[in-house]
Design a protein around this motif. Structure first.
Motif, PDB file in Angstrom:
ATOM      1  N   VAL A  37     -21.193  14.527   9.330  1.00  0.00           N
ATOM      2  CA  VAL A  37     -20.416  13.279   9.873  1.00  0.00           C
ATOM      3  C   VAL A  37     -20.412  12.059   8.855  1.00  0.00           C
ATOM      4  O   VAL A  37     -21.677  11.926   8.386  1.00  0.00           O
ATOM      5  CB  VAL A  37     -20.822  12.946  11.279  1.00  0.00           C
ATOM      6  CG1 VAL A  37     -22.357  12.382  11.214  1.00  0.00           C
ATOM      7  CG2 VAL A  37     -20.041  11.887  12.150  1.00  0.00           C
ATOM      8  N   GLN A  38     -19.441  11.237   8.847  1.00  0.00           N
ATOM      9  CA  GLN A  38     -19.420  10.097   8.124  1.00  0.00           C
ATOM     10  C   GLN A  38     -19.900   9.007   9.084  1.00  0.00           C
ATOM     11  O   GLN A  38     -19.324   8.800  10.098  1.00  0.00           O
ATOM     12  CB  GLN A  38     -18.153   9.979   7.435  1.00  0.00           C
ATOM     13  CG  GLN A  38     -17.977  10.732   6.302  1.00  0.00           C
ATOM     14  CD  GLN A  38     -17.526  12.158   6.798  1.00  0.00           C
ATOM     15  OE1 GLN A  38     -16.340  12.455   7.632  1.00  0.00           O
ATOM     16  NE2 GLN A  38     -17.992  13.112   6.013  1.00  0.00           N
ATOM     17  N   LEU A  39     -20.763   8.116   8.430  1.00  0.00           N
ATOM     18  CA  LEU A  39     -21.160   7.054   9.504  1.00  0.00           C
ATOM     19  C   LEU A  39     -20.989   5.612   8.753  1.00  0.00           C
ATOM     20  O   LEU A  39     -21.341   5.580   7.473  1.00  0.00           O
ATOM     21  CB  LEU A  39     -22.583   7.081   9.660  1.00  0.00           C
ATOM     22  CG  LEU A  39     -23.279   8.516  10.457  1.00  0.00           C
ATOM     23  CD1 LEU A  39     -24.583   8.756  10.400  1.00  0.00           C
ATOM     24  CD2 LEU A  39     -22.412   8.651  11.752  1.00  0.00           C
ATOM     25  N   VAL A  40     -20.531   4.481   9.319  1.00  0.00           N
ATOM     26  CA  VAL A  40     -20.332   3.223   8.772  1.00  0.00           C
ATOM     27  C   VAL A  40     -20.944   2.478  10.012  1.00  0.00           C
ATOM     28  O   VAL A  40     -20.559   2.326  10.958  1.00  0.00           O
ATOM     29  CB  VAL A  40     -18.848   3.176   8.628  1.00  0.00           C
ATOM     30  CG1 VAL A  40     -18.824   1.859   8.232  1.00  0.00           C
ATOM     31  CG2 VAL A  40     -18.091   4.134   7.768  1.00  0.00           C
ATOM     32  N   ALA A  44     -27.488  14.370  17.340  1.00  0.00           N
ATOM     33  CA  ALA A  44     -28.626  13.253  17.923  1.00  0.00           C
ATOM     34  C   ALA A  44     -28.497  12.436  17.137  1.00  0.00           C
ATOM     35  O   ALA A  44     -28.017  12.376  15.844  1.00  0.00           O
ATOM     36  CB  ALA A  44     -29.941  13.905  18.117  1.00  0.00           C
ATOM     37  N   MET A  45     -28.623  10.888  17.274  1.00  0.00           N
ATOM     38  CA  MET A  45     -28.647   9.798  16.595  1.00  0.00           C
ATOM     39  C   MET A  45     -29.762   8.917  16.546  1.00  0.00           C
ATOM     40  O   MET A  45     -30.582   8.851  17.307  1.00  0.00           O
ATOM     41  CB  MET A  45     -27.427   8.787  17.048  1.00  0.00           C
ATOM     42  CG  MET A  45     -26.180   9.461  16.787  1.00  0.00           C
ATOM     43  SD  MET A  45     -25.575  10.142  15.308  1.00  0.00           S
ATOM     44  CE  MET A  45     -25.404   8.549  14.537  1.00  0.00           C
ATOM     45  N   SER A  47     -27.653  13.108   8.079  1.00  0.00           N
ATOM     46  CA  SER A  47     -26.215  12.269   7.738  1.00  0.00           C
ATOM     47  C   SER A  47     -26.730  10.903   7.748  1.00  0.00           C
ATOM     48  O   SER A  47     -27.338  10.463   8.805  1.00  0.00           O
ATOM     49  CB  SER A  47     -25.252  12.394   8.752  1.00  0.00           C
ATOM     50  OG  SER A  47     -24.627  13.860   8.740  1.00  0.00           O
ATOM     51  N   TRP A  48     -26.196   9.921   6.768  1.00  0.00           N
ATOM     52  CA  TRP A  48     -26.761   8.480   6.868  1.00  0.00           C
ATOM     53  C   TRP A  48     -25.596   7.821   6.470  1.00  0.00           C
ATOM     54  O   TRP A  48     -24.633   8.054   5.838  1.00  0.00           O
ATOM     55  CB  TRP A  48     -28.029   8.447   5.608  1.00  0.00           C
ATOM     56  CG  TRP A  48     -29.214   9.041   6.102  1.00  0.00           C
ATOM     57  CD1 TRP A  48     -29.434  10.502   5.817  1.00  0.00           C
ATOM     58  CD2 TRP A  48     -30.190   8.383   6.759  1.00  0.00           C
ATOM     59  NE1 TRP A  48     -30.794  10.667   6.557  1.00  0.00           N
ATOM     60  CE2 TRP A  48     -31.385   9.505   6.866  1.00  0.00           C
ATOM     61  CE3 TRP A  48     -30.559   7.372   7.262  1.00  0.00           C
ATOM     62  CZ2 TRP A  48     -32.506   9.301   7.458  1.00  0.00           C
ATOM     63  CZ3 TRP A  48     -31.755   6.768   7.718  1.00  0.00           C
ATOM     64  CH2 TRP A  48     -32.863   7.944   7.845  1.00  0.00           C
ATOM     65  N   GLY A  49     -25.636   6.548   7.168  1.00  0.00           N
ATOM     66  CA  GLY A  49     -24.497   5.574   6.695  1.00  0.00           C
ATOM     67  C   GLY A  49     -25.049   4.842   5.464  1.00  0.00           C
ATOM     68  O   GLY A  49     -26.481   4.979   5.234  1.00  0.00           O
ATOM     69  N   GLN A  50     -24.553   3.780   4.955  1.00  0.00           N
ATOM     70  CA  GLN A  50     -24.918   2.935   3.775  1.00  0.00           C
ATOM     71  C   GLN A  50     -25.416   1.696   4.330  1.00  0.00           C
ATOM     72  O   GLN A  50     -26.393   1.071   3.410  1.00  0.00           O
ATOM     73  CB  GLN A  50     -23.627   2.326   3.148  1.00  0.00           C
ATOM     74  CG  GLN A  50     -22.843   3.249   2.511  1.00  0.00           C
ATOM     75  CD  GLN A  50     -23.756   4.097   1.436  1.00  0.00           C
ATOM     76  OE1 GLN A  50     -24.243   3.349   0.589  1.00  0.00           O
ATOM     77  NE2 GLN A  50     -23.715   5.317   1.228  1.00  0.00           N
ATOM     78  N   GLY A  51     -25.603   1.626   5.575  1.00  0.00           N
ATOM     79  CA  GLY A  51     -26.558   0.563   6.247  1.00  0.00           C
ATOM     80  C   GLY A  51     -26.006  -0.955   6.371  1.00  0.00           C
ATOM     81  O   GLY A  51     -24.894  -1.119   5.553  1.00  0.00           O
ATOM     82  N   THR A  52     -26.430  -1.845   6.968  1.00  0.00           N
ATOM     83  CA  THR A  52     -26.208  -3.113   7.230  1.00  0.00           C
ATOM     84  C   THR A  52     -27.345  -4.080   7.236  1.00  0.00           C
ATOM     85  O   THR A  52     -28.308  -3.574   7.859  1.00  0.00           O
ATOM     86  CB  THR A  52     -25.219  -3.573   8.373  1.00  0.00           C
ATOM     87  OG1 THR A  52     -24.837  -4.677   8.320  1.00  0.00           O
ATOM     88  CG2 THR A  52     -25.943  -2.743   9.549  1.00  0.00           C
ATOM     89  N   GLN A  53     -27.122  -5.348   6.294  1.00  0.00           N
ATOM     90  CA  GLN A  53     -28.365  -6.103   6.331  1.00  0.00           C
ATOM     91  C   GLN A  53     -28.586  -6.853   7.369  1.00  0.00           C
ATOM     92  O   GLN A  53     -27.633  -7.535   7.816  1.00  0.00           O
ATOM     93  CB  GLN A  53     -28.307  -6.834   5.047  1.00  0.00           C
ATOM     94  CG  GLN A  53     -29.456  -7.837   4.800  1.00  0.00           C
ATOM     95  CD  GLN A  53     -30.608  -7.211   4.471  1.00  0.00           C
ATOM     96  OE1 GLN A  53     -30.678  -6.116   4.002  1.00  0.00           O
ATOM     97  NE2 GLN A  53     -31.883  -7.787   4.871  1.00  0.00           N
ATOM     98  N   GLY A  95     -27.719  10.584  11.752  1.00  0.00           N
ATOM     99  CA  GLY A  95     -27.376  11.731  12.626  1.00  0.00           C
ATOM    100  C   GLY A  95     -28.010  12.912  12.430  1.00  0.00           C
ATOM    101  O   GLY A  95     -28.125  13.191  11.131  1.00  0.00           O
ATOM    102  N   LYS A  96     -28.184  13.856  13.300  1.00  0.00           N
ATOM    103  CA  LYS A  96     -28.722  15.021  13.085  1.00  0.00           C
ATOM    104  C   LYS A  96     -28.005  15.947  13.967  1.00  0.00           C
ATOM    105  O   LYS A  96     -27.861  15.741  15.101  1.00  0.00           O
ATOM    106  CB  LYS A  96     -30.211  15.055  13.487  1.00  0.00           C
ATOM    107  CG  LYS A  96     -30.839  16.540  13.544  1.00  0.00           C
ATOM    108  CD  LYS A  96     -32.215  16.581  14.210  1.00  0.00           C
ATOM    109  CE  LYS A  96     -32.751  18.104  14.096  1.00  0.00           C
ATOM    110  NZ  LYS A  96     -32.705  18.783  12.886  1.00  0.00           N
ATOM    111  N   GLU A  97     -27.161  17.035  13.510  1.00  0.00           N
ATOM    112  CA  GLU A  97     -26.234  17.992  13.823  1.00  0.00           C
ATOM    113  C   GLU A  97     -27.212  19.080  14.612  1.00  0.00           C
ATOM    114  O   GLU A  97     -28.049  19.641  14.186  1.00  0.00           O
ATOM    115  CB  GLU A  97     -25.417  18.540  12.858  1.00  0.00           C
ATOM    116  CG  GLU A  97     -24.372  19.431  13.835  1.00  0.00           C
ATOM    117  CD  GLU A  97     -23.309  20.016  12.870  1.00  0.00           C
ATOM    118  OE1 GLU A  97     -23.555  20.042  11.492  1.00  0.00           O
ATOM    119  OE2 GLU A  97     -22.133  20.247  13.358  1.00  0.00           O
TER     120      GLU A  97
END
Length: 129
Positions: free
Chosen positions: A2-5, A33-34, A118-124, A98-100
């Motif tokens: 999954v793509q995460l933002v 699971a997230m 699955s990992w997003g790029q993150g936010t500060q 995320g973990k499928e």
């Protein structure tokens, strides 16, 4: 995968609140699971909160219990982290992960960094004193 933002980070004074959002796309979100992780400068990435696929189970790191709340909306393909009573030590880059797990283990939460695929790029998030 999954793509995460992630979104919602920013600068806030101590005692303030922020709500982080993570939008998922590309796969069936309800089979994941997230978790929310964070990494402060010079420190290892650590789990902040996790939520099961069916949103019935949650986990919180001791450092955020009673202040942070993780939630998810499978209809909107999103997971959230409400952060209240923020402290300067909460300053970090926050990541959604995320973990499928398919359609089984709906109530499981996963706490290991290496368990997520699955990992997003993150936010500060920066909390000023």
């Amino acid at each position: 995968q999954v793509q995460l933002v992630e979104s919602g980070g920013g600068l806030v004074q101590a005692g303030g609140s922020l709500r982080l959002s993570c939008a998922a796309s590309g796969r069936t979100f309800s089979t994941y699971a997230m978790g929310w992780f964070r990494q402060a400068l010079g420190k290892e990435r650590e789990l902040v909160a996790a939520i099961s696929r069916i949103a019935g189970s949650t986990y919180y790191a001791d450092s955020v219990k009673g202040r942070f709340t993780i939630s998810r909306d499978n209809a909107k393909n999103a997971v959230y982290l409400q952060m209240n009573s923020l402290k300067p030590e909460d300053t970090a880059h926050y990541y959604c992960a995320g973990k499928e797990i398919g359609l089984s283990r709906g109530w499981y939460v996963y706490t290991g960094t290496n368990e997520y695929d699955s990992w997003g790029q993150g936010t500060q998030v920066t909390v000023s004193s």
